[in-house]
Design an enzyme around this catalytic site. Structure first.
Site, PDB file in Angstrom:
ATOM      1  N   GLU A  12      16.711 -27.728 -19.680  1.00  0.00           N
ATOM      2  CA  GLU A  12      16.653 -28.796 -20.388  1.00  0.00           C
ATOM      3  C   GLU A  12      18.663 -28.125 -20.096  1.00  0.00           C
ATOM      4  O   GLU A  12      19.623 -28.911 -21.265  1.00  0.00           O
ATOM      5  CB  GLU A  12      16.595 -28.069 -22.239  1.00  0.00           C
ATOM      6  CG  GLU A  12      15.540 -28.498 -21.697  1.00  0.00           C
ATOM      7  CD  GLU A  12      14.540 -28.679 -23.468  1.00  0.00           C
ATOM      8  OE1 GLU A  12      13.966 -29.449 -23.902  1.00  0.00           O
ATOM      9  OE2 GLU A  12      14.807 -27.827 -23.804  1.00  0.00           O
ATOM     10  N   ASP A 198       7.895 -38.123 -23.763  1.00  0.00           N
ATOM     11  CA  ASP A 198       6.784 -38.679 -23.514  1.00  0.00           C
ATOM     12  C   ASP A 198       6.806 -39.133 -24.590  1.00  0.00           C
ATOM     13  O   ASP A 198       7.794 -39.041 -25.871  1.00  0.00           O
ATOM     14  CB  ASP A 198       5.949 -37.583 -23.324  1.00  0.00           C
ATOM     15  CG  ASP A 198       5.498 -36.423 -25.012  1.00  0.00           C
ATOM     16  OD1 ASP A 198       4.982 -35.953 -25.618  1.00  0.00           O
ATOM     17  OD2 ASP A 198       6.748 -35.561 -24.238  1.00  0.00           O
TER      18      ASP A 198
END
Length: 231
Positions: A12, A198
């Site tokens: 990230e 997701d």
């Protein structure tokens, strides 16, 4: 202006670290801090580690030792809003804990004793995120409530619990409320800008692990554009 940027995992923060010039690295208490410039703006990039405790520890060190003017939390999140798809961006209006329960003492679900029920994101930072979004092609974003807990939400039962108690939730993840609470206690403005890796109730051809690098790319590009617009 100095901007603090926080991501939990190496995936990230990698793109942001690679975009940084004059980078200096310091490790402390299990956290890694990268200080330098991105797009000409002074930044301190924190790789905190996963979960609320790691995020709170890292954010406390960031705010106490580096004293950024504002904080941006970036990375991935699980989508709860039906309009969200993989790679879309969520921008926080407020952040809440979804795994905190002291309702027996008269507090709201998700509210920690002595703390507000919700931690409000900074209006100017939200607007900056919207301006950055307007300059990015083919990027869809939703603004709203982001909920945090020390669990990867992957069961129908937990999804149902979160939807019941936080019906306006647009996304969930594992660090933002700890970062927001720490910023609240330091009186430092914050915003959460994350990309969807997701989506609840939607089938995906890719697993979380497979899509994480793409989500990180989307959220990192958004943060870089925000920094560009601060100049």
């Amino acid at each position: 202006m100095k901007v603090g940027i926080i991501g939990a995992m190496e995936q990230e923060v990698t793109i942001l670290k690679e975009a940084m010039t004059n980078c200096q690295t310091v490790s402390k208490a299990g956290c890694t801090f990268f200080s330098g410039q991105i797009n000409g703006v002074d930044v301190v990039l924190l790789q905190s580690g996963i979960g609320k405790v790691a995020a709170a520890v890292g954010t406390t060190i960031l705010l106490d030792e580096y004293q950024p003017d504002v904080v941006i939390n970036t990375g991935s999140a699980g989508g709860f809003d039906s309009s969200l798809n993989l790679g879309d961006v969520v921008i926080s209006t407020e952040v809440r804990h979804h795994d905190t329960d002291v309702t027996a003492f008269g507090y709201e679900m998700g509210q920690m004793a002595g703390q507000p029920a919700a931690f409000k994101a900074d209006e100017k930072l939200m607007d900056l995120a919207e301006k950055a979004l307007a300059q990015m092609e083919n990027t869809h974003a939703v603004r709203g409530l982001i909920c945090t807990g020390d669990a990867f939400v992957c069961t129908a039962e937990r999804q149902e619990f979160i939807r019941k108690h936080f019906p306006s939730v647009i996304a969930v993840e594992m660090e933002a409320s700890a970062i927001a609470q720490t910023c609240h206690q330091f009186n430092t403005p914050f915003v959460v800008v994350r990309a969807i890796s997701d989506v609840a109730d939607k089938e995906s051809p890719m697993s979380f692990e497979e899509f994480l690098p793409l989500a990180a790319k989307s959220s990192s590009e958004m943060v870089c554009k925000m920094l560009e617009l601060t100049k």
